[in-house]
Enzyme design. Structure first.
Site, PDB file in Angstrom:
ATOM      1  CG  ASN A 244      34.330  15.113 -11.292  1.00 40.71           C
ATOM      2  OD1 ASN A 244      34.778  14.746 -11.988  1.00 40.71           O
ATOM      3  ND2 ASN A 244      34.902  15.807 -11.285  1.00 40.71           N
TER       4      ASN A 244
ATOM      5  N   GLY B 134      28.976  17.883  -3.280  1.00 40.40           N
ATOM      6  CA  GLY B 134      28.983  18.733  -4.795  1.00 40.40           C
ATOM      7  C   GLY B 134      30.124  17.531  -5.915  1.00 40.40           C
TER       8      GLY B 134
ATOM      9  CG  HIS C 219      25.149  26.782  -3.055  1.00 36.58           C
ATOM     10  ND1 HIS C 219      25.074  25.572  -3.681  1.00 36.58           N
ATOM     11  CD2 HIS C 219      26.838  26.941  -2.337  1.00 36.58           C
ATOM     12  CE1 HIS C 219      26.377  24.492  -4.010  1.00 36.58           C
ATOM     13  NE2 HIS C 219      26.418  25.317  -2.464  1.00 36.58           N
TER      14      HIS C 219
ATOM     15  CG  ASN D 232      18.011  15.503 -21.933  1.00 30.32           C
ATOM     16  OD1 ASN D 232      17.901  16.788 -21.934  1.00 30.32           O
ATOM     17  ND2 ASN D 232      17.719  14.355 -21.459  1.00 30.32           N
ATOM     18  CB  THR D 233      21.547  20.545 -23.326  1.00 27.15           C
ATOM     19  OG1 THR D 233      22.523  21.124 -22.050  1.00 27.15           O
ATOM     20  CG2 THR D 233      20.370  20.995 -23.795  1.00 27.15           C
ATOM     21  CB  SER D 234      19.208  21.886 -18.570  1.00 24.28           C
ATOM     22  OG  SER D 234      20.386  22.728 -18.776  1.00 24.28           O
TER      23      SER D 234
ATOM     24  CB  ALA E 289      17.413  18.816 -18.541  1.00 25.56           C
TER      25      ALA E 289
ATOM     26  CG  HIS F 102      25.830  16.026   1.923  1.00 29.18           C
ATOM     27  ND1 HIS F 102      24.625  16.277   0.329  1.00 29.18           N
ATOM     28  CD2 HIS F 102      27.100  17.145   1.883  1.00 29.18           C
ATOM     29  CE1 HIS F 102      25.103  17.516   0.321  1.00 29.18           C
ATOM     30  NE2 HIS F 102      26.192  18.495   0.521  1.00 29.18           N
TER      31      HIS F 102
ATOM     32  N   GLY G  55      36.530  19.698  -2.067  1.00 30.70           N
ATOM     33  CA  GLY G  55      35.561  20.398  -2.797  1.00 30.70           C
ATOM     34  C   GLY G  55      35.467  21.677  -2.924  1.00 30.70           C
TER      35      GLY G  55
END
Length: 600
Positions: free
Chosen positions: A316, A312, A13, A557-559, A428, A138, A188
């Protein structure tokens, strides 16, 4: 002559491509932004083409192409896992094997074919192809762009080839693996199991689980630690696989898991209950405890003052904020594209530093350039597109535009803000953003329901001038990538009545808690983005203009996307999203569009 390295991630993904020139990041982008398929796992043709165009080169100029995974090791893990659990998992085995035997096992050939198709080159004319290990990529993405000369590195994700948790020592241009925890024991995948059980989508709904946690009580912590997770004092752990289905099945949890929590998994889109909130809080508490214990052990073993995070789980931001506040390390640095997309960048950086043995000189801020590594569109390009569409607009130079926007935002309007280079990673950061007045008590519900079409409980992030952050939040350093959660300062909070304090669960949602209620979560926390004039001067100018007008240096601020879609990439994407939602104004570089003039 310049040396170019192209890093790729794909087929799981968040496929992506990243390009280095003489070790410096030239460009990086996720494939989903071009194809408009969220988390697109396909070969990143569009992202590669963008990276090459940004550098002004073609594929023959590339010295090495590097993939972020070793497929043979992953295949070994799948076979060993199926053999270990046999005859359980036969259905899953039958589903997985044809894909592996036909495509994934021969990934080198697949990649060469794709690169040939993309470039028109014959396979023997292609650049040499290299493979890093998943956690190596990573770790490289975390350490090499960081501002630290020396640091511990912790990678936490679902699973790479075998590793689910890995610890590294980074120094100079070298990353030394220290130890790892192997599949199926994965923090995860544990968090994703609870994402699945609470009715959210695995690999994208984990943010929702984190956002839901403050509405709940940690009622299930003991149950998780007694039955599901054997957590040792040093932070290492084992999962009780009797309760999970991800190793051999087609779902994350099984019947025993449902019996343990006394109900089947919540149906997606069904009503959220207090139980889901309590479960979310419980697994968040457990996750933070695992991260803290691991970090404490790593600090004791390595003696490092600094730590870098990727994978991933490093997204968090609540756990990251806790890690910072605990003071185990002087500072932490998290790769903004911490998930699989960032693996493309890590694979390229690993090749430059480790394989080619080039010297590393850390940037005192970091070398991610604010994560503004995607496509940009010139003022002239935007004007031509607007004129072609015959759209009415006002063109303003920056000073006038910022003044006008400050007034528009103060009036309670929601603005689509599109400028500069697109961000790399899931956040964003003021290039492809939807913005609003953080002081407006209705702004959170307006944005969630009228614009983002998403769950009402989900919090929004504050973007704040970096030099004002400690005036408003319990935080004394930069957080440019929205990866640290901090609390609103006590003198900015609003007193609550006894009745308000007694509210439970989702009923807490609509009580203003501070002078900036639109970005203050129910536990007084906020996911911070500090904005810097060096990396995003125009967004900083807007915050400055808004502060001059209102006394508040903060915007929501949001995407720039709606639920289920990737963040917008082009002016056309932005316009389409703007017209389908309740946004009031759209900024495309220096052009201001007013919805009321477009719909009459």
């Amino acid at each position: 002559m310049s040396s170019y390295i192209l890093g790729l991630s794909a087929y799981y993904h968040d496929s992506a491509a990243a390009l280095l020139r003489d070790g410096k990041i030239v460009a990086a982008a996720q494939e989903e932004r071009f194809t408009r398929k969220k988390h697109d796992p396909a070969f990143p043709t569009h992202a590669i083409n963008y990276c090459l165009e940004e550098a002004g080169i073609r594929l023959p100029h590339i010295g090495h192409v590097v993939f972020y995974d070793k497929p043979l090791l992953k295949f070994e893990r799948l076979l060993e896992t199926y053999l270990h659990y046999a005859p359980r998992g036969f259905r899953s085995f039958v589903t997985a094997m044809p894909v592996w035997l036909k495509e994934k096992l021969f990934l080198k050939k697949t990649l060469q074919t794709e690169l040939s198709t993309l470039s028109g080159l014959k396979e023997k004319e292609l650049p040499p192809l290299l493979f890093t290990e998943h956690h190596q990529a990573h770790a490289a993405s975390a350490f090499y762009p960081s501002p630290f000369e020396k640091a511990a590195v912790i990678c936490l994700d679902g699973v790479g080839e075998w590793a689910t948790t890995s610890v590294w020592q980074g120094e100079g241009n070298q990353l030394t693996p220290l130890w790892q925890i192997d599949f199926p024991h994965s923090l995860g995948l544990l968090y994703s199991a609870f994402t699945y059980y609470t009715g959210f989508k695995v690999n994208s709904g984990e943010y929702k689980l984190m956002g839901l946690a403050p509405y709940g009580e940690p009622k299930y912590v003991d149950l998780i630690l007694d039955q599901l997770l054997d957590l040792r004092e040093d932070g290492t752990f084992h999962l009780n696989m009797r309760y999970f289905d991800f190793a051999t099945g087609l779902t994350m949890t099984n019947r025993r898991f449902a019996e343990l929590f006394a109900s089947p998994p919540r149906q997606p889109e069904s009503k959220l209950t207090q139980k889901e909130m309590d479960i979310a809080r419980s697994i968040q508490v457990v996750t933070e405890e695992v991260v803290l214990r691991l970090a404490r052990t790593v600090q004791q073993e390595t003696g490092n003052d600094h730590v870098c995070l990727a994978g991933g789980v490093a997204l968090n931001c609540v756990a990251n904020g806790r890690l910072l506040r605990e003071g185990l390390f002087k500072d932490i640095w998290v790769q903004p594209a911490a998930g699989d997309a960032g693996g493309a960048l890590g694979a390229a950086l690993s090749t430059w530093h480790e394989y080619q043995e080039n010297t590393r000189i850390p940037d005192p801020h970091d070398s991610m350039q604010g994560a503004y590594l995607g496509p940009s569109f010139s003022r002239e390009t935007v004007r031509q597109w607007l004129d072609k569409q015959k759209l009415p607009y006002t063109e303003l130079d920056d000073p006038q535009l910022m003044e006008r926007l400050a007034a528009i935002l103060e009036d309670g309007n929601v603005v689509g803000w599109f400028q500069g280079r697109m961000e790399f990673g899931p956040r964003a950061l003021g290039s492809r953003s939807i913005i609003g007045d953080a002081r407006n008590p209705k702004m959170q519900s307006t944005m969630n329901l009228r614009i983002k079409y998403r769950e009402s409980f989900r919090p929004f992030a504050p973007a704040i001038k970096h030099d004002k952050v400690s005036e408003w939040f319990g935080h004394d350093r930069n957080s440019p990538y929205m990866l640290i959660v901090a609390e609103v300062q006590a003198d900015k909070r609003l007193p609550m009545t006894t009745e308000e304090q007694a509210l439970f669960g989702i009923d807490k949602l609509n009580i203003p808690r501070s002078q900036i209620p639109a970005v203050t979560h129910v536990d007084y926390s906020a996911r911070l983005q500090t904005v810097h004039p060096a990396t995003n001067p125009r967004f900083y100018q807007l915050l400055d203009a808004f502060e001059n007008r209102t006394g508040c240096p903060i915007l929501v601020n949001t995407s720039f996307n709606v639920r289920g879609e990737p963040i917008v990439c082009t002016p056309e994407d932005a316009y389409r999203c703007f017209m389908r939602t309740g946004m009031d104004y759209l900024v495309l570089e220096n052009f201001l569009l007013d919805k009321s003039q477009l719909t009459n």
